[in-house]
Design an enzyme around this catalytic site. Structure first.
Site, PDB file in Angstrom:
ATOM      1  N   CYS A 204       0.840  -1.196   0.000  1.00  8.65           N
ATOM      2  CA  CYS A 204       0.000   0.000   0.000  1.00  8.65           C
ATOM      3  C   CYS A 204       0.876   1.246   0.000  1.00  8.65           C
ATOM      4  O   CYS A 204       1.817   1.363   0.786  1.00  8.65           O
ATOM      5  CB  CYS A 204      -0.883  -0.040   1.240  1.00  8.65           C
ATOM      6  SG  CYS A 204      -1.734   1.476   1.595  1.00  8.65           S
ATOM      7  N   SER A 237       1.843  -2.334   4.407  1.00  9.62           N
ATOM      8  CA  SER A 237       2.016  -0.900   4.177  1.00  9.62           C
ATOM      9  C   SER A 237       3.417  -0.609   3.695  1.00  9.62           C
ATOM     10  O   SER A 237       4.371  -1.331   4.013  1.00  9.62           O
ATOM     11  CB  SER A 237       1.765  -0.118   5.469  1.00  9.62           C
ATOM     12  OG  SER A 237       2.878  -0.230   6.350  1.00  9.62           O
ATOM     13  N   ASP A 238       3.558   0.459   2.902  1.00 14.75           N
ATOM     14  CA  ASP A 238       4.885   1.017   2.724  1.00 14.75           C
ATOM     15  C   ASP A 238       5.340   1.513   4.091  1.00 14.75           C
ATOM     16  O   ASP A 238       4.522   1.726   4.993  1.00 14.75           O
ATOM     17  CB  ASP A 238       4.854   2.154   1.696  1.00 14.75           C
ATOM     18  CG  ASP A 238       6.215   2.405   1.067  1.00 14.75           C
ATOM     19  OD1 ASP A 238       7.236   1.983   1.644  1.00 14.75           O
ATOM     20  OD2 ASP A 238       6.265   3.026  -0.003  1.00 14.75           O
ATOM     21  N   TRP A 239       6.636   1.700   4.249  1.00 18.74           N
ATOM     22  CA  TRP A 239       7.186   1.983   5.567  1.00 18.74           C
ATOM     23  C   TRP A 239       6.735   3.369   6.040  1.00 18.74           C
ATOM     24  O   TRP A 239       7.124   4.387   5.480  1.00 18.74           O
ATOM     25  CB  TRP A 239       8.698   1.852   5.515  1.00 18.74           C
ATOM     26  CG  TRP A 239       9.206   0.465   5.795  1.00 18.74           C
ATOM     27  CD1 TRP A 239      10.142   0.126   6.721  1.00 18.74           C
ATOM     28  CD2 TRP A 239       8.817  -0.770   5.163  1.00 18.74           C
ATOM     29  NE1 TRP A 239      10.355  -1.240   6.710  1.00 18.74           N
ATOM     30  CE2 TRP A 239       9.552  -1.814   5.773  1.00 18.74           C
ATOM     31  CE3 TRP A 239       7.905  -1.099   4.168  1.00 18.74           C
ATOM     32  CZ2 TRP A 239       9.417  -3.154   5.418  1.00 18.74           C
ATOM     33  CZ3 TRP A 239       7.769  -2.438   3.794  1.00 18.74           C
ATOM     34  CH2 TRP A 239       8.516  -3.449   4.413  1.00 18.74           C
ATOM     35  N   ALA A 241       3.467   4.265   6.055  1.00 15.02           N
ATOM     36  CA  ALA A 241       2.354   4.716   5.211  1.00 15.02           C
ATOM     37  C   ALA A 241       0.984   4.548   5.851  1.00 15.02           C
ATOM     38  O   ALA A 241      -0.026   4.803   5.202  1.00 15.02           O
ATOM     39  CB  ALA A 241       2.373   3.955   3.875  1.00 15.02           C
TER      40      ALA A 241
END
Length: 817
Positions: A204, A237-239, A241
């Site tokens: 994401c 999730s992206d880090w 995000a």
């Protein structure tokens, strides 16, 4: 060996029933930066994730993300900006397979990649990590990469989902685009990969889409990928995000990274209040639990770990890396694009030539940011050429950082004066394109452009070797005799370039993105980054060649363009209509005197004009190897779905009946064969007006975009004192808070210390980290570095920026922070 879990097994459901609520909450976030929580007692071992996608950036699992942390030495394969030009699914499969092999040897369970966001604008700082401006090409190449990787029992995380097409304000900006454009352009690569390659995860992205954070959206995290595409993996999730973890659980966001436990209390509060039920946790965790169970039972356990992240490879590992490096050299040659050649290349054994340009000695072969690889062995062009001919004259010509005095250029001219041919290596410096920030313009450094022109003024035959991860202006293109674009070709790009210049390899790559003459020619240049909170995709479907070909705009080099040291002829086209597909056949002949590969491209043009569409769109492609003088029959099947557009009112894909043209060629502007086709397997459409999207005259406005939306587009007001919340950045708040300004000044020293350098904007890691500190939302900073941006400090910063008298919107809206 591919992991293909069911959705969902009795074993996964039974395991979830046995887990306590506390254990389920723990599993919803990672353990540090790179691991998932270990629950081995319940049969759920920890997973290790690491950055890709053109190598492994495996670091230790420290508590916060640090770009200065050491990572393992490993092979850096060509970046996506290079591999896309191969148009070769077999090559991408092999790169993925080798990465999977390296991941297994390093005990990596999931590789973060591939990146398949569309190249909407040439200034996006992360374009080097993306494949193309075309969704079909991006999706097919990405799917091949995933199949190769996952065939080794290692999971892929396809990113960044979705409509993440800029680095500026990426953690808070809203991509505003209509449903049809979303479906046909920006979702399509992910759709193709999910259906064709069954990836383990989707990542994401940070941004909002039409006002809603992707991490909060059930429509994008569940309804579309699971309900429509049949996605069986899990979403992470992206880090940093995550926006609202409770909303994310309802949406299907299984794993928050990095893991800090930041949201654990808010999840428990939501359970107590009844805003979440335990069944919501089960539904969210089920796909991740299913994948971990499948991973644990996959035949062939991972090899022994390679050691500490900063250790070198063992003797046996080095032997393997040597072989991967040899393949990386072959791959880089297959991805290079010969943009221009007036008979100068390949160089002949008796040619008198010199090499000019700092990039020949110190190559630029990858981008900066989270994908930067600690490379095993880096080949330079100069060393590779001198390995064949030791006496090649060389002069640096310029410094890569742009700080060059006249004497450096004069020395290069003196060297060039004694040679008949000049090979000049130019490109974008490291600090010019990176994750975290976008490029300010589309030009090379001035000293480089000036040097190329001064060399041409000597009336020498000049060949330019270009290294860049995105499109650049080439004001000297008409003056030079040859241009060989290596893009960012990985650690062996230098030796691959030597092979191409000397004729040991034949260039066969073709451009995966259009090259305009200048940045102002690009349709989005007129409204790129027009707002700090919203990005209006006014151009709609007309991305890249879809705009240039439809608006009949001249380009420097068109989409799909690429030359070879041989020539190819197309003839004898035949078309047959089947029950659910159109079958094409034609003859392809290598009419030159060298073996080579031709990339044939099939475009569809809808002549009915009932539904507004681009002039033509890529429908299929194939890379065909041919020996000199050889003729091969080529057969390509176009499914009826290739003719479809997304009908927003019907909520699905539909085909308009009428007249189409099938166009087969060597590029979007080099069509060799045309076949008119009457389509009657769709439905009738009455022509409908669509304003700018019919005429393409001038610049599309917000009013034009509004025609494509059912609801009013509401521009968001900029932040001002009294309205700042956790979604604002320090850069925005700095104007209203002296304390924030002080903190940003202190951040420069802290970041430099972490990297072990002095503050230096020419250092790409420093520049990226400073951009992240300045432009990331306060929310993201708290999630990424809770020890440096604790909640108490964040509240104080908001208090000072808001004038110390108003509660910020995050509090008023019941934020979980």
């Amino acid at each position: 060996m591919t992991i293909r879990p069911s959705r969902f097994s009795n074993r996964a459901c039974e395991l979830l029933r046995r887990l306590s609520i506390g254990e389920k909450i723990r599993l919803l976030s990672g353990d540090g930066v790179w691991r998932t929580k270990d629950c081995s007692a319940r049969g759920l071992p920890s997973l290790f994730l690491c950055d890709g996608p053109h190598g492994l950036r495996k670091q230790d699992n420290s508590a916060s993300v640090r770009m200065g942390n050491p990572s393992i030495r490993t092979v850096c394969f060509p970046c996506a900006c290079a591999t896309a030009n191969s148009w070769d699914e077999s090559l991408l499969f092999e790169i993925g397979r080798r990465l999977g092999e390296l991941a297994r040897s390093g005990q990596v369970d999931i590789v973060l990649g591939p990146s398949v966001n569309i190249k909407r604008n040439p200034l996006c700082g992360r374009n080097f990590e993306y494949f193309s401006e075309d969704p079909l090409l991006s999706g097919r190449l990405g799917a091949a990469w995933v199949r190769g990787l996952q065939g080794q029992g290692v999971g892929a995380s396809v990113k960044h989902f979705c409509a993440n097409n800029q680095e500026t304000d990426r953690t808070r900006s809203s991509s505003v685009l209509d449903e049809r454009t979303l479906r046909e352009i920006y979702l399509k690569p992910f759709d193709i990969i999910v259906r064709e390659a069954d990836p383990a995860t989707l990542m994401c992205s940070y941004n909002r889409l039409n006002g809603t954070y992707l991490s909060d959206s059930r429509r994008f995290l569940h309804d579309i990928p699971v309900g429509e595409w049949g996605f069986r993996g899990f979403v992470l999730s992206d880090w940093g995000a995550v926006h609202d973890r409770v909303a994310g659980i309802r949406a299907g966001l299984a794993l928050e990274m990095p893991g800090t436990g930041f949201f654990d209390r808010s999840i428990r509060r939501a359970l107590r209040r009844g805003d979440l039920a335990e069944s919501d946790l089960d539904a969210c965790l089920s796909p991740m639990v299913e994948w971990i169970l499948a991973r644990a039972t996959t035949p062939g356990a991972p090899d022994e770990p390679t050691g500490a992240p900063d250790s070198g490879p063992s003797a046996s590992a080095a032997s393997s890396l040597d072989e991967h490096h040899r393949f990386a050299r072959e791959a880089a040659a297959r991805c290079a694009v010969l943009l221009k050649n007036d008979g100068l290349l390949p160089l002949r054994p008796d040619d008198s030539f010199c090499v000019i340009g700092a990039f020949a000695e110190t190559p630029r072969f990858q981008g900066a940011g989270s994908s930067a690889i600690h490379s095993y062995q880096v080949d330079s062009l100069l060393d590779s050429l001198r390995a064949v001919r030791a006496d090649i004259p060389y002069s640096r010509g310029f410094a890569q950082d742009g700080d060059t005095d006249d004497a450096t250029g004069d020395a290069a001219l003196a060297v060039a004066a004694d040679c008949d041919i000049v090979v000049v290596a130019v490109g974008l410096p490291d600090a010019e394109e990176s994750e975290g920030f976008d490029r300010p313009h589309m030009r090379l450094p001035v000293v480089q452009d000036e040097l190329v022109r001064r060399l041409c003024a000597l009336e020498k035959r000049v060949a330019v070797v270009l290294s860049a991860g995105s499109v650049v202006e080439m004001p000297w293109a008409d003056e030079v005799r040859a241009i060989l674009h290596m893009h960012l070709g990985g650690e062996a790009a230098g030796s691959a370039c030597a092979d191409l210049l000397l004729g040991a390899a034949n260039p066969g790559g073709k451009l995966a993105e259009s090259h305009p003459f200048q940045y102002d020619d690009h349709i989005t240049s007129r409204f790129w980054l027009e707002s700090e909170t919203q990005s209006f995709y006014r151009e709609g479907l007309f991305v890249g060649y879809r705009y240039y070909d439809s608006a009949v705009r001249a380009v420097r080099f068109p989409f799909g363009h690429g030359l070879s040291y041989t020539r190819f002829a197309y003839d004898r086209l035949a078309v047959a209509s089947g029950e659910d597909a159109i079958d094409l056949s034609f003859a392809l002949t290598n009419t030159g005197d060298r073996d080579g590969e031709e990339i044939v491209q099939v475009y569809l043009s809808d002549r009915t004009r009932s539904v507004f569409k681009p002039e033509q769109e890529l429908a299929a492609f194939r890379k065909i190897p041919l020996a000199r003088g050889e003729t091969k029959p080529v057969a390509i099947r176009l499914p009826h779905s290739a003719f479809a557009h997304y009908d927003v009112e019907a909520g699905g894909w539909r085909i308009a009946n009428g007249l189409y043209e099938i166009r087969i060629g060597a590029s979007s502007r080099d069509i060799r064969l045309v076949w008119p086709l009457s389509v009657d397997f769709g439905q009738a459409y009455a022509p409908a007006p669509a304003g700018w999207y019919r005429t393409l005259e001038g610049t599309p406005g917000i009013g034009d975009l509004q025609r494509l939306f059912p609801d009013p587009i509401v521009p968001e007001p900029p932040y001002r004192r009294g309205t700042y919340d956790v979604n604002a950045s320090l850069g925005q708040m700095a104007g209203d808070s002296w304390f924030v300004r002080l903190l940003l000044r202190l951040s420069a020293g802290i970041i430099a210390r972490d990297l072990g350098i002095r503050p230096d904007p020419r250092n790409p890691k420093y520049r990226m980290m400073m951009a992240s500190a300045r432009d990331s939302s306060l929310r993201t900073l708290m999630l990424m570095s809770p020890e440096r941006m604790p909640k108490a400090l964040a509240r104080f910063l908001l208090f000072t920026a808001n004038g110390g008298f108003r509660r910020h919107r995050g509090q008023r809206n019941g934020s979980t922070y």
